[in-house]
Design a protein around this motif. Structure first.
Motif, PDB file in Angstrom:
ATOM      1  N   VAL A 122       4.028  14.076 -10.057  1.00  0.00           N
ATOM      2  CA  VAL A 122       5.021  15.092  -9.708  1.00  0.00           C
ATOM      3  C   VAL A 122       6.128  15.102 -10.771  1.00  0.00           C
ATOM      4  CG1 VAL A 122       6.852  15.687  -8.076  1.00  0.00           C
ATOM      5  CG2 VAL A 122       4.603  14.987  -7.223  1.00  0.00           C
ATOM      6  N   PRO A 123       6.428  16.257 -11.367  1.00  0.00           N
ATOM      7  CA  PRO A 123       7.512  16.316 -12.364  1.00  0.00           C
ATOM      8  C   PRO A 123       8.858  15.972 -11.725  1.00  0.00           C
ATOM      9  CG  PRO A 123       6.122  18.288 -12.453  1.00  0.00           C
ATOM     10  CD  PRO A 123       5.738  17.553 -11.211  1.00  0.00           C
ATOM     11  N   HIS A 124       9.634  15.132 -12.395  1.00  0.00           N
ATOM     12  CA  HIS A 124      10.983  14.826 -11.921  1.00  0.00           C
ATOM     13  C   HIS A 124      11.913  14.696 -13.127  1.00  0.00           C
ATOM     14  CE1 HIS A 124       9.824  10.531 -12.706  1.00  0.00           C
ATOM     15  NE2 HIS A 124       8.668  10.947 -12.225  1.00  0.00           N
TER      16      HIS A 124
ATOM     17  N   LEU B 117       0.825  -1.215   0.000  1.00  0.00           N
ATOM     18  CA  LEU B 117       0.000   0.000   0.000  1.00  0.00           C
ATOM     19  C   LEU B 117       0.859   1.265   0.000  1.00  0.00           C
ATOM     20  CD1 LEU B 117      -2.901  -1.034   2.384  1.00  0.00           C
ATOM     21  CD2 LEU B 117      -3.115  -0.368  -0.019  1.00  0.00           C
ATOM     22  N   SER B 118       2.048   1.199   0.582  1.00  0.00           N
ATOM     23  CA  SER B 118       2.937   2.366   0.516  1.00  0.00           C
ATOM     24  C   SER B 118       3.326   2.664  -0.932  1.00  0.00           C
ATOM     25  CB  SER B 118       4.198   2.126   1.364  1.00  0.00           C
ATOM     26  OG  SER B 118       5.059   1.164   0.776  1.00  0.00           O
ATOM     27  N   VAL B 119       3.437   1.615  -1.746  1.00  0.00           N
ATOM     28  CA  VAL B 119       3.756   1.805  -3.162  1.00  0.00           C
ATOM     29  C   VAL B 119       2.599   2.475  -3.887  1.00  0.00           C
ATOM     30  CG1 VAL B 119       4.379   0.643  -5.317  1.00  0.00           C
ATOM     31  CG2 VAL B 119       5.290  -0.198  -3.143  1.00  0.00           C
ATOM     32  N   THR B 120       1.353   2.148  -3.512  1.00  0.00           N
ATOM     33  CA  THR B 120       0.205   2.773  -4.173  1.00  0.00           C
ATOM     34  C   THR B 120       0.189   4.279  -3.931  1.00  0.00           C
ATOM     35  OG1 THR B 120      -1.318   2.409  -2.284  1.00  0.00           O
ATOM     36  CG2 THR B 120      -1.174   0.666  -3.938  1.00  0.00           C
ATOM     37  N   PHE B 121       0.613   4.713  -2.746  1.00  0.00           N
ATOM     38  CA  PHE B 121       0.707   6.155  -2.484  1.00  0.00           C
ATOM     39  C   PHE B 121       1.878   6.771  -3.243  1.00  0.00           C
ATOM     40  CE2 PHE B 121      -1.810   5.010   1.324  1.00  0.00           C
ATOM     41  CZ  PHE B 121      -2.813   5.969   1.216  1.00  0.00           C
ATOM     42  N   PHE B 122       2.964   6.015  -3.386  1.00  0.00           N
ATOM     43  CA  PHE B 122       4.119   6.531  -4.129  1.00  0.00           C
ATOM     44  C   PHE B 122       3.778   6.754  -5.599  1.00  0.00           C
ATOM     45  CE2 PHE B 122       8.224   5.868  -6.393  1.00  0.00           C
ATOM     46  CZ  PHE B 122       8.907   6.958  -5.864  1.00  0.00           C
ATOM     47  N   MET B 123       2.779   6.037  -6.116  1.00  0.00           N
ATOM     48  CA  MET B 123       2.364   6.216  -7.501  1.00  0.00           C
ATOM     49  C   MET B 123       1.902   7.649  -7.767  1.00  0.00           C
ATOM     50  SD  MET B 123       2.831   3.357  -9.225  1.00  0.00           S
ATOM     51  CE  MET B 123       4.378   3.420  -8.316  1.00  0.00           C
ATOM     52  N   TYR B 124       1.297   8.313  -6.758  1.00  0.00           N
ATOM     53  CA  TYR B 124       0.901   9.715  -6.933  1.00  0.00           C
ATOM     54  C   TYR B 124       2.127  10.556  -7.287  1.00  0.00           C
ATOM     55  CZ  TYR B 124      -3.182   8.425  -3.975  1.00  0.00           C
ATOM     56  OH  TYR B 124      -4.292   7.842  -3.424  1.00  0.00           O
TER      57      TYR B 124
ATOM     58  N   VAL C 189      12.878   8.640 -10.992  1.00  0.00           N
ATOM     59  CA  VAL C 189      11.931   8.637  -9.871  1.00  0.00           C
ATOM     60  C   VAL C 189      11.955  10.010  -9.199  1.00  0.00           C
ATOM     61  CG1 VAL C 189      11.995   6.148  -9.383  1.00  0.00           C
ATOM     62  CG2 VAL C 189      13.744   7.652  -8.390  1.00  0.00           C
ATOM     63  N   PRO C 190      10.870  10.399  -8.538  1.00  0.00           N
ATOM     64  CA  PRO C 190      10.857  11.683  -7.826  1.00  0.00           C
ATOM     65  C   PRO C 190      11.638  11.586  -6.527  1.00  0.00           C
ATOM     66  CG  PRO C 190       8.773  10.537  -7.487  1.00  0.00           C
ATOM     67  CD  PRO C 190       9.553   9.714  -8.463  1.00  0.00           C
ATOM     68  N   THR C 191      12.263  12.669  -6.146  1.00  0.00           N
ATOM     69  CA  THR C 191      13.014  12.729  -4.891  1.00  0.00           C
ATOM     70  C   THR C 191      12.420  13.821  -3.996  1.00  0.00           C
ATOM     71  OG1 THR C 191      14.586  14.336  -5.784  1.00  0.00           O
ATOM     72  CG2 THR C 191      15.120  11.990  -6.067  1.00  0.00           C
ATOM     73  N   PHE C 192      12.991  13.963  -2.815  1.00  0.00           N
ATOM     74  CA  PHE C 192      12.536  14.984  -1.867  1.00  0.00           C
ATOM     75  C   PHE C 192      12.507  16.363  -2.521  1.00  0.00           C
ATOM     76  CE2 PHE C 192      13.593  18.296   1.190  1.00  0.00           C
ATOM     77  CZ  PHE C 192      12.634  18.101   2.181  1.00  0.00           C
ATOM     78  N   GLU C 193      13.541  16.683  -3.276  1.00  0.00           N
ATOM     79  CA  GLU C 193      13.618  17.996  -3.912  1.00  0.00           C
ATOM     80  C   GLU C 193      12.514  18.190  -4.954  1.00  0.00           C
ATOM     81  OE1 GLU C 193      17.253  17.097  -1.866  1.00  0.00           O
ATOM     82  OE2 GLU C 193      16.184  15.953  -3.421  1.00  0.00           O
ATOM     83  N   ASP C 194      12.237  17.172  -5.751  1.00  0.00           N
ATOM     84  CA  ASP C 194      11.169  17.260  -6.749  1.00  0.00           C
ATOM     85  C   ASP C 194       9.809  17.438  -6.083  1.00  0.00           C
ATOM     86  OD1 ASP C 194      12.927  16.750  -8.971  1.00  0.00           O
ATOM     87  OD2 ASP C 194      12.950  14.649  -8.367  1.00  0.00           O
ATOM     88  N   ILE C 195       9.589  16.689  -5.013  1.00  0.00           N
ATOM     89  CA  ILE C 195       8.301  16.753  -4.299  1.00  0.00           C
ATOM     90  C   ILE C 195       8.126  18.115  -3.649  1.00  0.00           C
ATOM     91  CG2 ILE C 195       6.957  15.722  -2.426  1.00  0.00           C
ATOM     92  CD1 ILE C 195       8.588  13.094  -3.014  1.00  0.00           C
TER      93      ILE C 195
END
Length: 404
Positions: free
Chosen positions: A38-40, A26-33, A45-51
């Motif tokens: 989110v542009p990266h 389920l943590s992966v399903t949230f990471f899909m958002y 993959v998106p990182t802290f800075e991108d988010i």
């Protein structure tokens, strides 16, 4: 069967590792958002800075999605770790019991593979945590990839050792594997574990700029993924024959849908390998080919999901084990297909349909299909909460059914 006044989870089964696995999924399903909304740029993959940048400059819906994703990942990884630690402690005590000896001499010995399966999921989940919450992680990620390869290789070694113990016993002694009790896809669990290790091993192939690291990732993940496919095919054919003769074991009914998460995991592995082959080794795959590959995998998932739901409804599984008073640790296997479908639909929508130009990103058709993924996700969250109350709630009462 026995009526009990203590928690069902106090009658331990290795299948309770699936409680940790489900939360990790389920943590992966949230990471899909974050992965697809989110542009990266210039990063796979998106990182802290991108988010952080997307939250600072994005509109209100984007900000809401990021908040939900960040909180959701934290909550689910916490549950993943909580139930992994609980399982490791309970398993250590379980090994000292007669029940463990009996399990090691039965078909159910393969349920031990739920341990490396959950452990591999936790490593994947912790990598997501690093990407989302740790500033500057991408600057040192090349040092982390070899460590990740070692971690997954060790988990894979554990999985193969367990498989060797199981197959070595039944293939050399003969007559001790109960074919009549093989009337489910319970023996697919080793293939599930191997595929989870494979997808973890494939991550550096997609993300590393080191030719050596990416190459090792490609080779190791191919080995583990191929092993998973071979084991799965053997398990399916032998189990299906038994089910045709004896019907499906009711308490093991959810295993009929274990093909669904295996397809998602292997699909992500294929995508990671393809990206690595393109970025590091100059191989090229047309975007429409990616769409067709994902479409085929999704078709297999839908077929097995429909088969599983048909049998479970006919047997009244949900009435007894999910909504009723009976409990079975195998019920946690119901979480995996829903999570896997949610993740696969995200990939099919973004890497498949959007990538091939069939639909536009963030268009009405995009959100219509994405809504299906979100529906699966939140249904599985509700299911996890229900199962956790049933199995780990204080003074839970019900009829415990031992897993096969």
């Amino acid at each position: 069967m026995s009526t009990q006044t203590k928690r069902p989870a106090d009658t331990y089964s290795p299948l309770y590792f699936l409680a940790s696995l489900g939360a990790g999924g389920l943590s992966v399903t949230f990471f899909m958002y974050l992965m697809f909304w989110v542009p990266h740029p210039r990063k796979p993959v998106p990182t802290f800075e991108d988010i952080s940048a997307a939250f600072a400059t994005g509109n209100t819906p984007m900000q809401i999605a990021i908040v939900i994703a960040v909180i959701g990942i934290a909550a689910m990884v916490f549950l993943n770790l909580k139930y992994l630690i609980w399982n490791l402690t309970a398993y250590k005590a379980f090994k000292q019991t007669d029940a463990y000896v009996a399990l090691r001499n039965s078909n159910a010995e393969s349920t031990l593979l739920a341990m490396p399966l959950a452990m591999a999921m936790t490593v994947n989940g912790l990598f997501i945590v690093g990407l989302v919450y740790v500033p500057g992680l991408w600057g040192i990620v090349e040092y982390l990839f070899p460590m990740a390869l070692v971690a997954f290789a060790l988990i894979g070694f554990l999985a193969f050792k367990m498989i060797a113990d199981f197959l070595g016993r039944i293939l050399t002694q003969g007559g001790i594997f109960d074919v009549t009790a093989n009337n489910s896809f319970a023996q697919m669990l080793p293939a599930f574990a191997l595929s989870m290790v494979a997808v973890g091993l494939s991550a550096p192939a997609a993300m590393s700029h080191s030719t050596l690291t990416a190459g090792l990732s490609l080779i190791l993940s191919t080995f583990m993924g191929t092993a998973a496919i071979v084991y799965a095919l053997v398990a399916i054919f032998t189990a299906f024959n038994s089910m045709l003769h004896h019907g499906t074991a009711k308490e093991a009914g959810p295993t009929l849908m274990v093909v669904v998460p295996i397809m998602t995991i292997l699909g992500i592995m294929f995508l990671r390998q393809d990206h690595g082959l393109h970025e590091t080794f100059g191989a090229h795959t047309a975007k429409v080919d990616t769409m067709m590959m994902l479409a085929r995998l999704l078709t297999v998932q839908i077929l097995f999901a429909l088969l599983g739901m048909l049998v479970l409804r006919r047997q009244g599984y949900f009435t007894d084990f999910v909504l009723g008073s009976k409990t079975s640790p195998g019920s946690y296997a119901l979480v995996c297909p829903g999570v896997a479908l949610a993740v696969m639909i995200h990939f099919f929508t973004n890497k498949g349909l959007v990538g091939a130009g069939l639909i536009e990103k963030f268009s009405p058709s995009f959100w219509l299909i994405t809504a299906i993924a979100l529906a699966f996700q939140f249904a599985m969250i509700a299911l996890v909460m229900r199962l956790n109350r049933q199995h780990f709630g204080k003074q839970a009462q019900g009829t415990a059914v031992p897993a096969e």
